[in-house]
Design a protein around this motif. Structure first.
Motif, short mmCIF file in Angstrom:
data_model
loop_
_atom_site.label_atom_id
_atom_site.label_comp_id
_atom_site.label_asym_id
_atom_site.label_seq_id
_atom_site.Cartn_x
_atom_site.Cartn_y
_atom_site.Cartn_z
N GLU A 198 1.08 8.80 -1.03
CA GLU A 198 1.79 8.57 -2.29
C GLU A 198 1.88 7.08 -2.61
O GLU A 198 1.71 6.66 -3.76
CB GLU A 198 3.19 9.17 -2.22
CG GLU A 198 3.24 10.69 -2.29
CD GLU A 198 3.12 11.19 -3.73
OE1 GLU A 198 2.83 10.40 -4.64
OE2 GLU A 198 3.30 12.40 -3.93
N ALA A 231 5.94 14.98 -3.78
CA ALA A 231 5.27 15.20 -5.06
C ALA A 231 6.25 15.56 -6.18
O ALA A 231 5.93 15.40 -7.36
CB ALA A 231 4.22 16.31 -4.92
N ASN A 290 3.67 -1.91 -2.00
CA ASN A 290 4.85 -1.22 -2.52
C ASN A 290 5.69 -0.61 -1.40
O ASN A 290 6.52 0.27 -1.65
CB ASN A 290 4.46 -0.16 -3.56
CG ASN A 290 3.37 0.78 -3.04
OD1 ASN A 290 2.84 0.59 -1.94
ND2 ASN A 290 3.02 1.77 -3.84
N ARG A 315 2.04 5.78 -6.97
CA ARG A 315 2.94 6.64 -7.75
C ARG A 315 4.40 6.42 -7.38
O ARG A 315 5.28 6.49 -8.24
CB ARG A 315 2.56 8.11 -7.56
CG ARG A 315 3.04 9.01 -8.69
CD ARG A 315 2.75 10.46 -8.40
NE ARG A 315 3.57 10.99 -7.33
CZ ARG A 315 4.85 11.36 -7.49
NH1 ARG A 315 5.44 11.23 -8.66
NH2 ARG A 315 5.53 11.85 -6.47
N VAL A 316 4.69 6.20 -6.09
CA VAL A 316 6.06 5.94 -5.66
C VAL A 316 6.09 4.67 -4.83
O VAL A 316 5.05 4.09 -4.50
CB VAL A 316 6.64 7.12 -4.84
CG1 VAL A 316 6.62 8.42 -5.62
CG2 VAL A 316 5.91 7.28 -3.51
N ARG A 317 7.29 4.22 -4.50
CA ARG A 317 7.50 3.04 -3.67
C ARG A 317 8.40 3.43 -2.50
O ARG A 317 9.01 4.49 -2.53
CB ARG A 317 8.17 1.93 -4.50
CG ARG A 317 7.35 1.47 -5.70
CD ARG A 317 8.19 0.68 -6.69
NE ARG A 317 9.21 1.51 -7.30
CZ ARG A 317 10.50 1.18 -7.40
NH1 ARG A 317 10.93 0.02 -6.91
NH2 ARG A 317 11.37 1.98 -7.97
N ASP A 376 7.43 9.71 -11.19
CA ASP A 376 6.60 8.52 -11.04
C ASP A 376 7.49 7.28 -10.98
O ASP A 376 8.45 7.14 -11.74
CB ASP A 376 5.63 8.38 -12.22
CG ASP A 376 4.56 9.46 -12.22
OD1 ASP A 376 4.45 10.19 -11.22
OD2 ASP A 376 3.81 9.55 -13.21
N GLY A 377 7.16 6.37 -10.06
CA GLY A 377 7.92 5.14 -9.92
C GLY A 377 9.14 5.25 -9.04
O GLY A 377 9.86 4.26 -8.86
N SER A 394 -1.47 5.64 -3.76
CA SER A 394 -1.79 6.01 -5.14
C SER A 394 -1.01 5.17 -6.14
O SER A 394 -1.34 5.15 -7.33
CB SER A 394 -1.48 7.49 -5.37
OG SER A 394 -0.07 7.70 -5.48
#
Length: 314
Positions: free
Chosen positions: A240, A215, A269, A245-247, A219-220, A243
């Motif tokens: 995550e 967390a 992702n 938000r991340v890869r 972002d990204g 959502s």
């Protein structure tokens, strides 16, 4: 000194690649079934599936167990007490770093998406993030971490290094660099656009990257794991990724092998390779060189390289 006995597994090509060594009796043994000799100076277990077989060495007089991987988590559960085990430092660093860089480039530049488009014959021009100018946090600054840093050097990234303890040391280019300690991890994660994990797996690192740590990433962010799968809490990573938000780009997972119905496979992702970081054509000649150096050390009455478990009694 008397003839040195080395046992090699039936791994494809290893016996032929080692060839003959003067003063060395080489036998084939996969560390299961009857041992070919009662005394074996250097036992090389199979690359895959050899960990439980180590218990069979209790019946053999052995001086050194030469592991074929850098990682040796779980080996202590099966290795008979008192035996010295050397890992394969010097064998896998270059290949693992190559794959890490490949995963980074592929994930950053949208290669998986373009491959999927190509299957459908679809031309869809899109802009993806660069590798250049990204802030990269390398967690685990051993041989693999240093090799990854060296290969990133030409990509104009901003690299931060982190290991178990803070220190200054030389990188592969001979430069003195700052290495942060694990106690600084939480403060560094919010700035990490690319997080590269190369830590060894132990009681302190298992599950280290759970929901709270993930967390903290911006972002990204891209999570690249070429260390061990259980460094990351898989459920937290899936949440995550789902959502958006991340890869992630993963050469290792938990569980492993990853079941066909695991949700990681269905996440667009997530880029996944099946734990092939060190398994390239560079492995065989480097493993042969290490085995021959270990023989030379024994012949000279020297301690072997890379002992990570047990101690050398000579």
């Amino acid at each position: 000194m008397s003839e040195i006995v080395v046992s090699l597994p039936t791994d494809a090509g290893l016996r032929a690649a080692v060839g003959e060594i003067d003063g060395v009796d080489i036998v084939e043994w996969d560390v299961e079934g009857p041992a070919p000799r009662q005394r074996i100076d250097i036992v090389v277990p199979p690359y895959w599936g050899g960990i439980r077989r180590l218990a069979n060495l209790a019946e053999v007089e052995t001086r050194l167990v030469q592991w074929q991987s850098i990682g040796f988590n779980g080996v202590d559960r099966y290795l008979p007490a008192g035996l010295a085990l050397a890992n394969a430092t010097s064998v896998h660093e270059a290949s693992t770093a190559e794959l890490a860089l490949g995963l980074i480039i592929a994930a950053q530049r949208g290669i998986p998406e373009f491959v999927r488009d190509g299957i459908d014959g679809k031309w869809d021009l899109r802009t993806f993030p660069s590798v250049a100018d990204r802030r990269v946090l390398i967690v685990g600054y051993g041989g693999v971490g240093k090799a990854i840093e060296a290969r990133l050097a030409g990509f104009e990234t901003h690299i931060t290094r982190l290991a178990s303890t803070a220190r200054e040391e030389q990188n592969l280019a001979g430069e003195t660099v700052r290495v942060h300690g694990l106690d600084e991890l939480d403060a560094l994660l919010p700035d990490a656009e690319i997080l590269v994990l190369g830590l060894p797996l132990n009681d302190d690192t298992r599950g280290m990257f759970g929901a709270a740590k993930l967390a903290k990433l911006p972002d990204g962010a891209l999570v690249v794991n070429v260390g061990r799968g259980p460094l990351v809490d898989t459920d937290a990573l899936v949440a995550e990724l789902a959502s958006g938000r991340v890869r992630a780009a993963l050469d290792v997972t938990d569980p492993e092998p990853l079941p066909a119905d695991h949700p990681l496979w269905s996440l667009p992702n997530a880029l996944i390779t099946p734990h092939v970081g060190g398994d390239s054509t560079a492995m065989l000649p480097r493993m042969v060189s290490l085995i021959k150096r270990q023989v030379a050390h024994l012949r000279a009455g020297e301690a072997p390289e890379n002992i990570v478990l047990g101690s050398w009694a000579g």
